[in-house]
Design an enzyme around this catalytic site. Structure first.
Site, PDB file in Angstrom:
ATOM      1  N   LYS A 223     -11.301  21.009 -13.246  1.00  0.00           N
ATOM      2  CA  LYS A 223     -12.122  20.954 -11.914  1.00  0.00           C
ATOM      3  C   LYS A 223     -12.587  22.121 -11.287  1.00  0.00           C
ATOM      4  CE  LYS A 223     -11.621  16.975  -9.084  1.00  0.00           C
ATOM      5  NZ  LYS A 223     -10.714  15.540  -8.662  1.00  0.00           N
TER       6      LYS A 223
ATOM      7  N   GLU B 104      -5.473  -0.473  -7.950  1.00  0.00           N
ATOM      8  CA  GLU B 104      -5.215  -1.302  -6.597  1.00  0.00           C
ATOM      9  C   GLU B 104      -4.597  -2.606  -7.066  1.00  0.00           C
ATOM     10  OE1 GLU B 104      -8.254   0.385  -7.495  1.00  0.00           O
ATOM     11  OE2 GLU B 104      -8.228   1.692  -5.762  1.00  0.00           O
TER      12      GLU B 104
ATOM     13  N   ARG C 244     -10.852  -4.893  -5.184  1.00  0.00           N
ATOM     14  CA  ARG C 244     -10.539  -5.116  -6.550  1.00  0.00           C
ATOM     15  C   ARG C 244      -9.225  -5.832  -6.683  1.00  0.00           C
ATOM     16  NH1 ARG C 244     -11.844  -0.243 -10.642  1.00  0.00           N
ATOM     17  NH2 ARG C 244     -13.531  -0.986  -9.921  1.00  0.00           N
TER      18      ARG C 244
HETATM   19  C1  LIG Z   1     -11.152   1.973  -7.489  1.00  0.00           C
HETATM   20  C2  LIG Z   1     -11.377   3.001  -6.976  1.00  0.00           C
HETATM   21  N1  LIG Z   1     -10.150   3.402  -6.292  1.00  0.00           N
HETATM   22  C3  LIG Z   1     -10.310   4.738  -5.589  1.00  0.00           C
HETATM   23  C4  LIG Z   1     -11.448   5.637  -5.858  1.00  0.00           C
HETATM   24  C5  LIG Z   1     -11.392   6.895  -5.239  1.00  0.00           C
HETATM   25  N2  LIG Z   1     -11.709   8.122  -6.104  1.00  0.00           N
HETATM   26  C6  LIG Z   1     -12.767   8.594  -6.249  1.00  0.00           C
HETATM   27  S1  LIG Z   1     -12.869   9.869  -7.430  1.00  0.00           S
HETATM   28  C7  LIG Z   1     -11.260   9.566  -7.855  1.00  0.00           C
HETATM   29  C8  LIG Z   1     -10.510  10.332  -8.762  1.00  0.00           C
HETATM   30  C9  LIG Z   1     -11.087  10.258 -10.289  1.00  0.00           C
HETATM   31  O1  LIG Z   1     -10.384  11.131 -11.031  1.00  0.00           O
HETATM   32  P1  LIG Z   1     -11.125  11.573 -12.441  1.00  0.00           P
HETATM   33  O2  LIG Z   1     -11.795  10.014 -12.865  1.00  0.00           O
HETATM   34  O3  LIG Z   1      -9.939  11.863 -13.246  1.00  0.00           O
HETATM   35  O4  LIG Z   1     -12.277  12.420 -12.271  1.00  0.00           O
HETATM   36  P2  LIG Z   1     -12.542  13.732 -11.453  1.00  0.00           P
HETATM   37  O5  LIG Z   1     -12.602  13.860 -10.269  1.00  0.00           O
HETATM   38  O6  LIG Z   1     -11.040  14.435 -11.729  1.00  0.00           O
HETATM   39  O7  LIG Z   1     -13.418  14.298 -12.517  1.00  0.00           O
HETATM   40  C10 LIG Z   1     -10.773   8.594  -7.065  1.00  0.00           C
HETATM   41  C11 LIG Z   1      -9.436   8.224  -7.014  1.00  0.00           C
HETATM   42  C12 LIG Z   1     -12.451   5.071  -6.565  1.00  0.00           C
HETATM   43  N3  LIG Z   1     -13.621   5.716  -6.751  1.00  0.00           N
HETATM   44  N4  LIG Z   1     -12.288   3.914  -7.022  1.00  0.00           N
END
Ligand SMILES: Cc1ncc(C[n+]2csc(CCOP(=O)(O)OP(=O)(O)O)c2C)c(N)n1
Length: 629
Positions: free
Chosen positions: A286, A372, A400
């Site tokens: 990242k 969730e 969700r």
């Molecule tokens: C259902 C849901 N819960 C929480 C989030 C908040 N959220 C947005 S990005 C993220 C992290 C995603 O991590 P990853 O898929 O590994 O992508 P990265 O940012 O590391 O590239 C979260 C928890 C979301 N978008 N959707």
């Protein structure tokens, strides 16, 4: 300004594909510089987008987009995709009115095959597309790009399970594994995927194991086969996916363009010969390529404007604390007095303020991943044993877990507190993140009580009310700073269902729920100067309503305006209407709320103004309703 020679030539992925192989890495470099440049001015999702630049560029170069469908999980990492698909100019106003969105949206580009904002949807959607292609006899592939965080969502596994069972030959899943969700990723899967042992080392160990095993006497063969299998399980993260009938390719270095191009070309050939479904496991970092973001990816996940040279973001303006902070302070205080309190987040420790709770009570804090549904039923389980779980989940993300709220919590009348942050207008994150539906989806549920504070002081009292209430209780509060009101030193529960008459009047009653109460008070003051006398009732509870106060006031004033930052359909105003109708009170009534259409990204104050959810809009509605008598 960044040097963007190649990007100037690229209006679409077709232009990218016309470039020779050795130029592709340069395109990625330019994209990275331009992302840093733009986001430094507008703010946005920086670290995730930087980590996916090479993957996105390589996928567009190797595959035939848009014939091949590229589906992004969440969509927050897709800035390079937006730039390669003709939206570079849009970055000037990303997340603002009339600007492009921060996530991908079907309405925005023919290359955005599936809109998102919430995590865990990409494999299901891509599988649907791959299947549709098969039904229609059309060529091409569907490709889901999903992070290791997204992969913690149960839905991702439901989709893998289904895709494997279908042997979906035109489906590719690219796992963008940076070991990070917003915070460091959690869970057994994350540890399983983690590459503590590098691939060459794993190969060496496996080679060594084979030699060793072949030297064993024959009667130990059975044991040997088993041992070899378990060594494979131990060293190759692929076996999990292979068990789900995916071909596993990886781990590959997700920032080395030659490696990615070669890998995707091979994978494309495999897909063409019917070898799907395939999962490519790419190891990325990242914030890659921009030092400040790479060294602090949590802080640079979502940023405000910053200085490119130093990486410094503008310091927060001094002012009242956010509702999020007031919530976490209050929860920490209450938890000091009650050991049964347990805090739960679904991958949003920072966003919900629970990171501070974790520091004080590491053993009473759970980050369950982007899960969730599990968070809610886990809380329900804790409640059956007499604990006092507080699930802090954004209004939009609790959607969700609707059945878990109904079936696991409300039907069993379990003592779970829901702290719904980001309820109401969210601003730049747009339609997928607005918190406009929670009152509607919660107030219909037996046993549930629903409240919203008028200010930060009331939030702390409501949190205590919810925790003391022996059944399911929800408190919704906005993504905002408080008003700077004095905070009562003693936190006290509010009698359940008790509204607060803030101002009496004779010509109209404004019943407001949540922070719009302040705008209602402003409107009442403005109207008093015009000779219109307005009563303002701070409802506090959307359920149960304070019928004892509401009904006589409505009858006496003879005109009612209901105000809420929520969908008008099924929301708080609807509840007031139901109550008044049941009591036989037929007076002119307006519901000021969010209409039945999507509200896209933009500045919160402008959005509120457009929706009439400010003092001006409330005063206008009161004049109308008084005039209509
Ligand atoms: C259902 C849901 N819960 C929480 C989030 C908040 N959220 C947005 S990005 C993220 C992290 C995603 O991590 P990853 O898929 O590994 O992508 P990265 O940012 O590391 O590239 C979260 C928890 C979301 N978008 N959707």
């Amino acid at each position: 300004m960044s040097d963007v020679k190649l990007l100037e030539l690229i209006r679409s992925p077709e232009d990218l594909r016309r470039l020779p192989r050795e130029e592709v890495a340069h395109v990625a470099e330019e994209l990275r510089r331009e992302i840093v440049d733009h986001v430094s001015k507008t703010g946005g999702h920086l670290a995730s987008s930087l980590g996916a630049v090479e993957l996105i560029t390589a996928l567009h170069w190797v595959f035939e987009t848009p014939r091949d469908r590229l589906v992004f999980d969440v969509g927050h990492q897709g800035y390079a995709h937006k730039m390669l698909t003709g939206r570079r100019a849009g970055f000037e106003r990303i997340g603002q009115e009339e600007g492009i969105g921060k996530f991908l949206r079907r309405a925005e580009s023919p290359y955005d095959h599936f809109g998102a904002g919430h995590a865990g949807t990409s494999i299901s959607a891509a599988l649907g597309m791959a299947r549709a292609k098969q039904h229609k006899g059309e060529p091409g592939f569907a490709i889901a790009v999903i992070g290791d965080g997204g992969m913690t969502a149960g839905m991702a596994f439901e989709a893998l399970n289904h895709a494997g069972a279908l042997h979906q030959r035109n489906l590719l899943v690219v796992l963008n594994d940076n070991e990070m969700s917003i915070s460091p990723n959690v869970g057994a899967l994350s540890s399983y995927l983690s590459r503590k042992l590098s691939a060459p080392m794993a190969r060496r160990v496996k080679g060594w194991a084979k030699e060793f095993l072949s030297s064993l006497p024959g009667d130990m063969l059975h044991w040997a086969v088993k041992a070899e299998e378990s060594i494979k399980v131990f060293f190759s993260p692929g076996l999990l996916f292979e068990a789900l009938s995916f071909k596993y390719v990886g781990p590959v270095q997700g920032h080395r363009m030659e490696v990615l191009l070669e890998t995707f070309e091979n994978v494309k050939r495999m897909l063409e010969s019917g070898d799907g479904p395939i999962l490519v496991h790419a190891i990325t970092a990242k914030g890659y390529g921009y030092e400040p973001a790479a060294s602090d990816p949590v802080a640079y996940h979502g940023v405000t404007a910053f200085d490119v040279e130093s990486g410094k973001m503008a310091p927060k303006k001094p002012g009242p604390p956010s509702y999020t902070k007031v919530f976490s302070d209050a929860l920490i205080r209450l938890a000091r007095e009650d050991e049964r309190i347990i805090a739960i987040t679904a991958a949003m420790a920072g966003g919900t303020g629970l990171d501070r709770f974790e520091r004080e009570f590491p053993d009473r804090f759970y980050d369950v991943g982007i899960a969730e549904q599990h968070a809610v039923t886990f809380a329900a389980g804790l409640a059956t044993e007499g604990m006092k779980p507080v699930a802090a989940i954004y209004s939009t993300f609790l959607q969700r877990a609707y059945d878990q709220v109904v079936h696991d919590v409300c039907v069993q009348n379990l003592d779970v507190t829901f702290a719904l942050d980001r309820a109401g207008v969210v601003g730049a994150d747009g339609a997928t993140h607005q918190g406009f539906y929670d009152i509607a989806y919660l107030r219909t549920l037996p046993n549930m009580i629903v409240m919203a504070p008028k200010d930060e002081n009331e939030l702390q009292h409501m949190l205590k009310t919810a925790i003391e209430y022996p059944g399911p209780a929800a408190v919704r509060y906005p993504r905002d700073n408080g008003f700077g009101v004095p905070m009562d030193p003693d936190v006290k529960a509010i009698p359940v269902g008790e509204a607060e008459l803030l101002r009496d009047g004779d010509h109209a009653l404004v019943v407001a729920l949540g922070t719009v109460v302040h705008a209602a008070m402003e409107a009442a003051a403005e109207l008093a100067a015009e000779g219109i006398s307005v009563a303002v009732l701070n409802a506090r509870f959307a359920k149960p309503l304070d019928a004892g106060r509401l009904v006589p006031l409505a009858r006496r004033c003879g005109a009612v305006v209901c105000v809420e930052e929520h969908s008008g359909m099924g929301g708080f105003g609807s509840a007031v209407l139901e109550e008044l109708a049941a009591a036989g009170v037929a007076v002119p009534l307006r519901i000021l709320a969010v209409p039945d259409r999507l509200v896209e990204h933009g500045s919160p104050s402008k959005i509120r103004h457009r929706l009439g959810l400010d003092a001006e809009g409330i005063a206008r509605a009161v004049r109308e309703v008084v005039g209509s008598r």
